[in-house]
Write a protein that holds these residues in place. Structure first.
Motif, PDB file in Angstrom:
ATOM      1  N   ASP A  46       4.211   5.711   7.413  1.00 32.00           N
ATOM      2  CA  ASP A  46       5.145   4.662   7.838  1.00 32.00           C
ATOM      3  C   ASP A  46       4.391   3.418   8.303  1.00 32.00           C
ATOM      4  O   ASP A  46       4.778   2.284   8.005  1.00 32.00           O
ATOM      5  N   GLU A  47       3.281   3.644   9.017  1.00 33.56           N
ATOM      6  CA  GLU A  47       2.485   2.513   9.486  1.00 33.56           C
ATOM      7  C   GLU A  47       1.794   1.833   8.302  1.00 33.56           C
ATOM      8  O   GLU A  47       1.666   0.604   8.266  1.00 33.56           O
ATOM      9  N   CYS A  48       1.378   2.629   7.328  1.00 33.49           N
ATOM     10  CA  CYS A  48       0.693   2.082   6.155  1.00 33.49           C
ATOM     11  C   CYS A  48       1.589   1.125   5.378  1.00 33.49           C
ATOM     12  O   CYS A  48       1.110   0.185   4.742  1.00 33.49           O
ATOM     13  N   ALA A  49       2.936   1.386   5.426  1.00 39.21           N
ATOM     14  CA  ALA A  49       3.870   0.528   4.709  1.00 39.21           C
ATOM     15  C   ALA A  49       3.899  -0.877   5.292  1.00 39.21           C
ATOM     16  O   ALA A  49       4.348  -1.821   4.627  1.00 39.21           O
ATOM     17  N   LEU A  50       3.416  -1.033   6.520  1.00 36.04           N
ATOM     18  CA  LEU A  50       3.443  -2.332   7.193  1.00 36.04           C
ATOM     19  C   LEU A  50       2.083  -3.026   7.204  1.00 36.04           C
ATOM     20  O   LEU A  50       1.972  -4.160   7.656  1.00 36.04           O
ATOM     21  N   ILE A  51       1.064  -2.323   6.708  1.00 38.79           N
ATOM     22  CA  ILE A  51      -0.304  -2.845   6.782  1.00 38.79           C
ATOM     23  C   ILE A  51      -0.697  -3.469   5.454  1.00 38.79           C
ATOM     24  O   ILE A  51      -0.444  -2.917   4.388  1.00 38.79           O
ATOM     25  N   ASP A  52      -1.335  -4.617   5.532  1.00 37.28           N
ATOM     26  CA  ASP A  52      -1.865  -5.275   4.348  1.00 37.28           C
ATOM     27  C   ASP A  52      -3.389  -5.309   4.470  1.00 37.28           C
ATOM     28  O   ASP A  52      -3.927  -5.867   5.433  1.00 37.28           O
ATOM     29  N   GLU A  64      -3.531   8.937  -2.792  1.00 37.46           N
ATOM     30  CA  GLU A  64      -2.913  10.245  -2.588  1.00 37.46           C
ATOM     31  C   GLU A  64      -1.607  10.076  -1.795  1.00 37.46           C
ATOM     32  O   GLU A  64      -1.637   9.553  -0.673  1.00 37.46           O
ATOM     33  N   PRO A  65      -0.461  10.484  -2.345  1.00 38.55           N
ATOM     34  CA  PRO A  65       0.833  10.256  -1.674  1.00 38.55           C
ATOM     35  C   PRO A  65       0.965  11.029  -0.367  1.00 38.55           C
ATOM     36  O   PRO A  65       0.565  12.186  -0.266  1.00 38.55           O
ATOM     37  N   GLY A  66       1.519  10.344   0.639  1.00 37.46           N
ATOM     38  CA  GLY A  66       1.798  10.986   1.920  1.00 37.46           C
ATOM     39  C   GLY A  66       0.594  11.214   2.797  1.00 37.46           C
ATOM     40  O   GLY A  66       0.709  11.847   3.851  1.00 37.46           O
ATOM     41  N   CYS A  67      -0.597  10.727   2.374  1.00 41.48           N
ATOM     42  CA  CYS A  67      -1.804  10.998   3.145  1.00 41.48           C
ATOM     43  C   CYS A  67      -2.172   9.876   4.112  1.00 41.48           C
ATOM     44  O   CYS A  67      -3.053  10.030   4.959  1.00 41.48           O
TER      45      CYS A  67
END
Length: 230
Positions: A46-52, A64-67
């Motif tokens: 969830d945090e990765c979705a907000l990080i660039d 790798e999905p979900g990692c």
């Protein structure tokens, strides 16, 4: 807080989860965070979705999905092994396992092959350039490109050389020059370069010479290289 609906299946006594998100990791193994080649930015999807972020050169994006998210060092290409077709490369074996059992020594003028995983053998070292200060060394040119365009010959017992050092002639150090004041000595020239360009004939009974002293003829009573009189 996420909630899941529980469905009790009495016939099989199995409890299932309905309406839940897939478990973290997507069922696959995630990159090991303790691996020095793995660089997590975050392990929270969830945090990765907000990080660039951008991976550095030589790294790939973690997919790798979900990692979570981050970067993984790309594997370096294996080192280039010495070319077995090179005449200066001498393989004893190209099998690293076999090389571990072989004991050998390289010849003088060669170095041990040290490239990992390439096998074992010896490589010819670059030859030292002939010393221009050596009286037995005569350079025609110090430029290999120019040497490729020059046509020249060496006088016996000299030997021709042409390599990355330049080109010229190698021979034994000249003996003491014949004495020009001796009546049995007749110089055509004292300039070795000129001597390589001129043709001359000695009289019957005379011996011809052409070396670092110059060129000419000596009488039968005077061997070539006789010390000059003092």
């Amino acid at each position: 807080m996420r909630t899941c609906a529980l469905l009790l299946l009495a016939a099989s006594s199995i409890v299932g989860l309905l309406g839940c998100d897939p478990p973290t990791g997507g069922g696959g193994a995630c990159p090991d965070p303790s691996d020095p080649g793995v660089h997590y930015v975050s392990q929270d999807p969830d945090e990765c979705a907000l990080i660039d972020f951008v991976c550095a050169e030589g790294q790939r994006l973690m997919t790798e999905p979900g990692c979570g998210c981050g970067c993984i060092d790309e594997e370096s290409p294996p080192p280039a092994c010495p070319d077995p077709g090179d005449p200066g490369v001498h393989y004893v074996s190209q099998d690293p396992d076999e090389c571990a059992l072989i004991d050998f020594v390289c010849a003088e003028g060669q170095r041990l092959m040290t490239e990992p995983g390439c096998g074992c053998g010896c490589i010819d070292e670059e030859p030292a350039c002939p010393d221009p200060g050596d009286p037995g060394v005569r350079y025609v040119s110090y430029e290999p490109a120019e040497c490729a365009l020059i046509d020249f010959d060496c006088s016996p017992p000299e030997k021709l050389f042409s390599n990355e050092c330049g080109c010229g002639c190698l021979g034994p150090a000249p003996e003491t020059c014949p004495d020009a004041a001796d009546p049995d000595v007749r110089y055509v020239s004292h300039d070795p370069e000129y001597c390589h360009l001129v043709d001359f004939i000695c009289a019957p009974g005379e011996a011809q010479f052409s070396d670092e002293c110059g060129c000419g003829c000596v009488g039968p009573e005077l061997p070539v290289g006789r010390a000059q009189g003092k």
